[in-house]
Design a protein around this motif. Structure first.
Motif, short mmCIF file in Angstrom:
data_model
loop_
_atom_site.label_atom_id
_atom_site.label_comp_id
_atom_site.label_asym_id
_atom_site.label_seq_id
_atom_site.Cartn_x
_atom_site.Cartn_y
_atom_site.Cartn_z
N PHE A 171 0.84 -1.19 0.00
CA PHE A 171 0.00 0.00 0.00
C PHE A 171 0.88 1.24 0.00
N ILE A 172 0.33 2.28 -0.57
CA ILE A 172 1.01 3.57 -0.67
C ILE A 172 0.51 4.47 0.45
N ALA A 173 1.42 5.25 1.02
CA ALA A 173 1.04 6.13 2.13
C ALA A 173 1.60 7.53 1.92
N TYR A 174 0.71 8.49 1.92
CA TYR A 174 1.12 9.90 1.98
C TYR A 174 1.09 10.29 3.45
N ILE A 175 2.24 10.71 3.95
CA ILE A 175 2.36 11.03 5.38
C ILE A 175 2.09 12.52 5.60
N ASP A 176 1.04 12.81 6.35
CA ASP A 176 0.69 14.18 6.73
C ASP A 176 0.72 15.14 5.52
N PRO A 177 -0.09 14.86 4.49
CA PRO A 177 -0.05 15.70 3.28
C PRO A 177 -0.43 17.16 3.53
N ASP A 178 -1.19 17.41 4.59
CA ASP A 178 -1.57 18.80 4.90
C ASP A 178 -0.54 19.50 5.79
#
Length: 258
Positions: A171-178
């Protein structure tokens, strides 16, 4: 009043208020408990998992340690076994529990320390001999630090890839995109996801994970707002569990994890 006096006073309050109700609950689950999850979380005194999940007697096996770490199978042989894989075997193999949850949190003192030590040179080894905590974090948080370094190189913009239940399921994870959280909290989120990969490294877990008898999940608790985040593989990030998106998250869970 602090210390042991406060603990004993708490025992007396329990006897006068909760004891009778809890004993009735114990009687219900005594001979046939059906725990629903193995829950790994941090030993931080601010983390009260049964409170923020509103779970009760018999609902979960809870394992707590510094940094909610689950050692990778390669670091856990017969000579150096820890309680975490033993808990996985007890929960998922012997008791047939279907869901394993790792829950990290903000302002984690263990992750703050790991972040501080992440670029230390080899002279650190002498210091590790004197500190079981630092040795634990460096040994079992090493892979999280490696993933975090990838994130740093990409200026916290690029996604990370984690292995899920099987080597083919990633799985792909964007960490804290905001960009709401500190670097240390970003490391805490990376570390929480890394533990899913570590859980999947054990041979005794392989069949259950590959056949859909066991699923692995990540939660993350913001101790200053009280918000709970669930890692959504569909949305590829930690999502705040609230009234606006609960339906969507439940749909995802029912579709993929039942």
């Amino acid at each position: 009043m602090m210390g042991m006096h406060r603990i004993l006073q708490g025992v007396m309050r329990y006897r006068q208020t909760y004891r009778e109700g809890m004993v009735k609950q114990f009687e219900v689950v005594r001979d046939d408990p059906h725990p629903q999850a193995v829950f790994f979380t941090c030993m931080d005194s601010r983390m009260l998992p049964t409170r923020f999940t509103q779970t009760n007697v018999g609902d979960m096996f809870i394992v707590r340690n510094a940094g909610n770490l689950v050692p990778h199978a390669n670091l856990c042989g017969h000579e150096e076994i820890t309680t975490e894989p033993a808990a996985l075997e007890l929960g998922c193999v012997i008791n047939g529990i279907k869901h394993v949850i790792v829950c990290g949190h903000s302002d984690c003192k263990a992750m703050n320390m790991l972040h501080m030590m992440r670029n230390s040179d080899r002279t650190l080894h002498e210091m590790l001999k004197l500190s079981p905590l630092k040795a634990w974090l460096m040994r079992h948080g090493h892979s999280s630090v490696g993933k975090f370094a990838q994130l740093e190189l990409a200026n916290f913009q690029a996604p990370l890839v984690f292995q899920a239940e099987t080597p083919m399921r990633r799985f792909i994870a964007y960490i804290d995109p905001d960009n709401k959280f500190t670097e240390e909290d970003k490391l805490s989120q990376v570390n929480t996801l890394q533990q899913l990969q570590n859980i999947a490294s054990y041979n005794f877990m392989r069949e259950g994970l590959s056949r859909g008898r066991v699923y692995i999940h990540a939660l993350w608790f913001d101790i200053y707002t009280g918000d709970i985040y669930y890692f959504s593989r569909q949305q590829k990030m930690f999502v705040d569990v609230n009234e606006n998106n609960m339906e969507k998250l439940e749909e995802e869970v029912l579709r993929y994890y039942t």
